[in-house]
Motif scaffolding. Structure first.
Motif: not given
Length: 331
Positions: A27-29, A66-68, A311-312
């Motif tokens: 979810g964060a990504i 995340i950068a990718a 939760p996402p």
């Protein structure tokens, strides 16, 4: 182009009753990739070790993911407890991440404040200041690909980072020792407290060591640090309250009693959802109009979408509403 109007913070806490760690990381990504075209200016990743709720222990790994998936989003690792790292290995990780991100990742280094983390790595906490100074003295040259004499050997890190002068590095802390370290090294200073005279002391230390003061950030008393945006605030507190309270109580448990007496911006002593809401402090739930007004005041919304293991599938609607409100303010 969307005016940058909010920041994201991810700690990846996942208490047993909250979302699964795998879902939170995915979810964060996804949220970072979605948010960079909708007004996000920065994603902040923290670092802690051996936490009962799985607080993010490897921020450089998450930052690489995340950068990718992003192209413009800035990423800040704050704070990295540098005495827990081997400087050569850290320099290699930083250099590769700088290449992956094309220079979008920056670092705020601290010395850590949890004895449990030093025990986790078998490191003497009493030496943390000296070790931090030793590591910071060589880290910059190492990531720039310069040969460095370190503990009796010459070390060269390859490949060097893409940024000609290395990634931006700051010192994080809330004490005169942290300000002195930042000044001596000519680095910027991110303070967790608003102790009187600390800013002036930092600037004096910079000039005393032949540096111009760098970027500084001090907490704004009463400003929120974890914001959600909801149409129905009462309903949102019912849904999000347990997650926010877990985050608040756990963060406070990391601090000694004397530290709690200082003005650490994100720390609260609230011990119930009702108290957390009534405090109107670091944890806030805004209406869309309140969020838009906050942004119009020249302040980016500090969003914490997965706070405490939200939760996402629950968090997405709040993030979307925040982005819409912030974008409306920027029109």
């Amino acid at each position: 182009m969307v005016w940058p109007v909010f920041t994201l913070r991810f700690d990846m806490r996942a208490p047993g009753w909250a979302a699964s760690a795998a879902d939170l990381y995915a979810g964060a990504i996804d949220m970072c990739a979605w948010s960079e075209t909708r007004g996000a200016m920065l994603a902040v990743l923290s670092e802690h070790h051996g936490a009962d709720d799985g607080h993010l222990p490897a921020p450089l790994t998450l930052a690489a993911a995340i950068a990718a998936r992003t192209r413009t989003l800035a990423i800040l690792l704050a704070a990295v407890p540098i005495p827990l790292w081997d400087p050569v290995r850290l320099a290699e990780e930083i250099s590769v991440l700088d290449l992956i991100s094309r220079g979008r990742v920056s670092y705020a280094f601290g010395v850590g404040h949890r004895s449990e983390e030093y025990e986790h790595f078998g490191i003497d906490m009493a030496t943390r200041g000296r070790v931090a100074d030793e590591i910071l003295a060589v880290l910059g040259p190492l990531v720039r690909g310069e040969p460095v004499d370190y503990r009796g050997r010459t070390v060269l890190v390859t490949p060097p980072c893409a940024s000609p002068t290395g990634p931006m590095m700051l010192i994080a802390g809330g004490s005169r020792a942290a300000a002195r370290r930042a000044g001596a090294l000519g680095l910027g200073f991110v303070s967790q407290t608003d102790l009187p005279g600390l800013k002036e002391f930092y600037e004096e230390q910079c000039r005393a060591h032949g540096h111009q003061p760098g970027m500084i950030q001090f907490p704004v008393r009463g400003a929120p640090t974890a914001v959600f945006v909801a149409d129905d605030v009462d309903e949102a507190w019912d849904t999000l309250g347990p997650y926010l309270l877990h985050d608040a109580v756990t963060a406070a448990s990391y601090r000694r009693e004397d530290e709690l007496k200082s003005s650490v911006a994100s720390i609260t002593r609230a011990d119930s959802v009702a108290a957390l809401r009534a405090e109107n402090g670091p944890y806030r739930i805004f209406t869309p109009d309140e969020a838009a007004e906050y942004v119009r005041g020249g302040r980016p919304l500090p969003l914490h979408p997965l706070c405490g293991g939200v939760p996402p599938e629950v968090a997405w609607s709040y993030l979307e509403r925040a982005a819409a409100a912030a974008a409306r303010a920027g029109e």
